[in-house]
Design an enzyme around this catalytic site. Structure first.
Site: not given
Length: 194
Positions: A24, A69, A117
């Site tokens: 990620h 995040f 996202n």
């Protein structure tokens, strides 16, 4: 004039040492490679982002790593973009992408977030998806492994062996984009595919 043309290259990832080498964080790894290549150091930009400044072909380029995040990346990216007066057409977001096999690197303007996202948050914060994305393929999880678990794990040993060359390919693509424009950068990047 070249010197007035500023760019923002925003890598998406999760802050903290425990996420550093995870799939990620491909966006962070790519902008880290650009900073290393140009001898730049990251500094804090407010409380939301780490930034470094480099020069590509006489153009000022800000590298950014949001310190929230990944699913909250949008506001830090928008803050840096606006505070430096950089238009969205000169924003490049670098992200991991499940829909491409590991090591595939693609440049594209616009498009939906594709279930990611990070870009979804950027789209919401900017009110548009009309910016450029560099997508780093990480492949799909093996059968029985969730997407969440897969993206938060470190690259496999075999993938890690290939990673330096692939991050150089990302850096080459960014430099070509800034120096020569999207179409020529896409031609150069995609023509090297087997």
């Amino acid at each position: 004039m070249k010197s007035d043309e500023r760019w923002l290259i925003a890598g998406l990832g999760n802050p903290g040492p425990w996420f550093r080498r995870t799939r990620h964080n491909a966006g962070f790894l790519a902008v880290d490679r650009l900073a290393e290549r140009h001898g730049a150091k990251f500094r804090l930009h407010g409380a939301r982002c780490r930034v470094a400044e480099i020069d590509i072909d006489g153009r000022r380029v800000l590298l950014a790593k949001p310190q929230w995040f990944i699913n909250l990346s949008g506001n830090p990216v928008a803050t840096v973009l606006r505070s430096h007066g950089i238009p969205t057409e000169r924003l490049l977001v670098v992200q991991d992408d499940l829909d491409f096999p590991f090591g595939t690197v693609r440049l594209k303007r616009g498009g939906g977030p594709g279930g990611h996202n990070g870009p979804r948050s950027v789209n919401k914060a900017l009110g548009t998806h009309d910016y450029i994305r560099l997508r780093f393929g990480i492949g799909r999880p093996p059968k029985g492994q969730t997407i969440g678990s897969f993206v938060m794990k470190e690259f496999s040993q075999a993938e890690q062996a290939d990673l330096p060359a692939l991050l150089d390919r990302c850096a080459d693509a960014v430099e070509a984009l800034v120096a020569r424009g999207l179409s020529k950068a896409q031609d150069a990047l995609h023509s090297t595919d087997a």
